[in-house]
Design an enzyme around this catalytic site. Structure first.
Site, PDB file in Angstrom:
ATOM      1  N   TRP A 193      23.027  54.832  11.138  1.00  0.00           N
ATOM      2  CA  TRP A 193      22.468  55.668  10.305  1.00  0.00           C
ATOM      3  C   TRP A 193      21.053  55.658  10.402  1.00  0.00           C
ATOM      4  O   TRP A 193      20.287  54.439  10.288  1.00  0.00           O
ATOM      5  CB  TRP A 193      23.026  55.714   8.714  1.00  0.00           C
ATOM      6  CG  TRP A 193      22.321  56.673   7.914  1.00  0.00           C
ATOM      7  CD1 TRP A 193      22.221  57.879   7.827  1.00  0.00           C
ATOM      8  CD2 TRP A 193      21.736  56.040   6.578  1.00  0.00           C
ATOM      9  NE1 TRP A 193      21.610  58.159   6.826  1.00  0.00           N
ATOM     10  CE2 TRP A 193      21.573  57.200   6.069  1.00  0.00           C
ATOM     11  CE3 TRP A 193      21.531  54.635   5.840  1.00  0.00           C
ATOM     12  CZ2 TRP A 193      20.856  57.233   4.594  1.00  0.00           C
ATOM     13  CZ3 TRP A 193      21.045  54.929   4.635  1.00  0.00           C
ATOM     14  CH2 TRP A 193      20.817  55.921   4.092  1.00  0.00           C
ATOM     15  N   ASP A 215      28.217  48.030   5.002  1.00  0.00           N
ATOM     16  CA  ASP A 215      27.741  49.134   4.330  1.00  0.00           C
ATOM     17  C   ASP A 215      28.886  50.186   4.068  1.00  0.00           C
ATOM     18  O   ASP A 215      29.689  50.540   5.113  1.00  0.00           O
ATOM     19  CB  ASP A 215      26.602  49.987   4.915  1.00  0.00           C
ATOM     20  CG  ASP A 215      25.860  51.081   4.489  1.00  0.00           C
ATOM     21  OD1 ASP A 215      26.344  51.347   3.259  1.00  0.00           O
ATOM     22  OD2 ASP A 215      25.253  51.891   4.918  1.00  0.00           O
ATOM     23  N   LYS A 219      29.470  60.844  -1.638  1.00  0.00           N
ATOM     24  CA  LYS A 219      30.516  61.426  -0.710  1.00  0.00           C
ATOM     25  C   LYS A 219      31.558  61.587  -1.685  1.00  0.00           C
ATOM     26  O   LYS A 219      32.239  62.795  -1.872  1.00  0.00           O
ATOM     27  CB  LYS A 219      30.437  61.096   0.530  1.00  0.00           C
ATOM     28  CG  LYS A 219      29.583  61.340   1.185  1.00  0.00           C
ATOM     29  CD  LYS A 219      28.426  60.383   1.367  1.00  0.00           C
ATOM     30  CE  LYS A 219      27.114  60.890   2.452  1.00  0.00           C
ATOM     31  NZ  LYS A 219      26.057  60.144   2.093  1.00  0.00           N
TER      32      LYS A 219
HETATM   33  C1  LMR Z   1      23.563  61.291   6.275  1.00  0.00           C
HETATM   34  O1  LMR Z   1      23.954  60.512   6.987  1.00  0.00           O
HETATM   35  O2  LMR Z   1      23.622  62.407   6.322  1.00  0.00           O
HETATM   36  C2  LMR Z   1      23.788  61.169   4.489  1.00  0.00           C
HETATM   37  O3  LMR Z   1      23.934  59.850   4.502  1.00  0.00           O
HETATM   38  C3  LMR Z   1      22.657  61.681   3.854  1.00  0.00           C
HETATM   39  C4  LMR Z   1      21.413  60.849   4.205  1.00  0.00           C
HETATM   40  O4  LMR Z   1      20.802  60.461   3.220  1.00  0.00           O
HETATM   41  O5  LMR Z   1      20.872  60.796   5.477  1.00  0.00           O
END
Ligand code: LMR
Length: 400
Positions: free
Chosen positions: A134, A215, A250
């Protein structure tokens, strides 16, 4: 006016995910589609307000409760319910008081407090995150002062996990290194380890004395709440030091309420109390204590057998709709482009690593007003029966 202290401030780059939403909002094309941010939209293209949440709101409004400060680590009943959700009610870790939890500002807030704890209290210097991960993981841990390294994770060729390479790298890490792992529905790839692979990772974690940070932001979007919690339970049963960040953004469709939790497993109940005191100290100096409303909403749903059952049904409906969209996208793009897109149906959770190149993503945005992350990540949960043809057609055209 006095002299500007900010004249040398540089323009920060726009956020690779939330910056896209800003661009999307300013786009005037009525057919625009936002596949950028990880948000579940229903078949009408709206962010749902879950019925279980609406029922909880009715209960809360009727209470007309005052708004005193919460404890530093939030609502105790909420924290207990989070623990039960993560580990189940029969967990030995819970009955021996080896896990503490704190209500946090979403999963991001949990990661930030966990990162501060690792850096400032445990004196860790480095963390390893998956490649890719992420986009915000790097920023959160770097801001906390940790050096962010990566371990191999995704193999673009096979569109699967580079498992041998991942394991080989984990085996080389210095003892007590922190390893961030996505417990289910990997963001951004949608590619998860099998249970057998998780057990092998756990063996390395134990052998190498690593500190796992799990996570779990998408519990319930893979198979079910219970099944998606497998990795958390597996690690909690074995590890004497473990951090878990969880999010309800979510699964409760409570994105803007910023509600999640940080849980830490220690080796004894006494150690746990000391850890808890440090987590509270860090929260106090970050934002003092969390807001009441969002925690109370989740608490009300999880504490009521009826609302909890309703929540699981609503979550199941979201999960099943995403799977339908995966099949439709795979069939449409495969038949229009002649390229096999069936891998999309094997990925899990909200995201698909589509394999689109940066140039193809830019073309999608400029020519079709379809927004995706430049890595090629698309949010399948933003597809619906009204936009699926248009999106499939556009993807087939740009990959051609
Ligand atoms: C995402 O990966 O799009 C979500 O977790 C929202 C974010 O805060 O990035």
């Amino acid at each position: 006016m006095n002299t500007s202290a900010f004249s040398a401030v540089k323009l920060a780059p726009s956020d690779p995910i939330l910056g896209l939403t800003e661009l999307y909002k300013s786009d005037t094309n009525p057919d625009k589609v936002n596949l950028g941010v990880g948000v579940y939209y229903d078949d009408n293209g709206s962010v749902p307000l879950l019925e279980c949440v609406q029922a909880a709101e009715t209960v809360l409004v009727a209470k007309r409760a005052a708004r005193a400060y919460q404890p530093i680590d939030g609502n105790a009943r909420y924290n207990n319910l989070v623990q039960a959700l993560l580990l189940g009610t029969e967990s030995k870790v819970l009955s021996t008081n080896r896990m503490i939890s704190a209500q946090t500002l979403g999963g991001t807030g949990a990661l930030k407090i966990g990162a501060d704890f690792l850096k400032q209290v445990v004196k860790c210097t480095d963390i390893w995150i998956s490649n890719p991960s992420w986009a915000n993981h790097r920023g959160i841990f770097e801001n906390a002062g940790l050096k962010v390294n990566t371990y191999p994770y995704y193999d673009a060729e096979s569109r699967g996990i580079a498992f041998e390479e991942m394991l080989a790298t984990l085996k080389t890490l210095p003892r007590q290194s922190v390893v961030l792992l996505h417990a289910c529905c990997h963001n951004p790839t949608g590619a998860d380890l099998s249970r057998e692979q998780w057990r092998l990772v756990l063996d390395v974690v134990v052998e190498q004395d690593l500190i796992p940070f799990l996570d779990i932001a998408y519990q319930g979007f893979g198979d079910s709440i219970e099944e998606d919690g497998y990795v958390v339970r597996l690690f909690a049963e074995t590890c004497s030091s473990l951090l878990i960040s969880n999010s309800f953004s979510k699964s409760f469709s409570l994105y803007g309420e910023r509600i999640g939790g940080l849980s830490v497993v220690s080796s004894t109940d006494e150690e746990s109390l000391r850890v808890q005191s440090q987590i509270k100290r860090l929260i106090r100096s970050n934002y003092s204590n969390p807001p009441i409303y969002s925690g109370a909403l989740v608490e009300t749903v999880l504490a009521s057998p009826e609302l909890r059952a309703q929540w699981e049904l609503e979550l199941q409906a979201m999960r099943e709709r995403i799977k339908l969209m995966r099949s439709a996208l795979s069939e449409n793009v495969s038949s229009k482009s002649g390229i096999d897109f069936s891998f999309i149906t094997e990925q899990r959770g909200m995201f698909s690593y589509s394999g689109l190149t940066r140039e193809q993503v830019v073309k999608l945005r400029e020519d079709y007003s379809i927004y995706a992350v430049e890595s090629g990540r698309i949010c399948v949960a933003a597809l619906n029966n009204s936009n699926i043809s248009l999106v499939s057609e556009a993807i087939a055209n740009v990959v051609d």
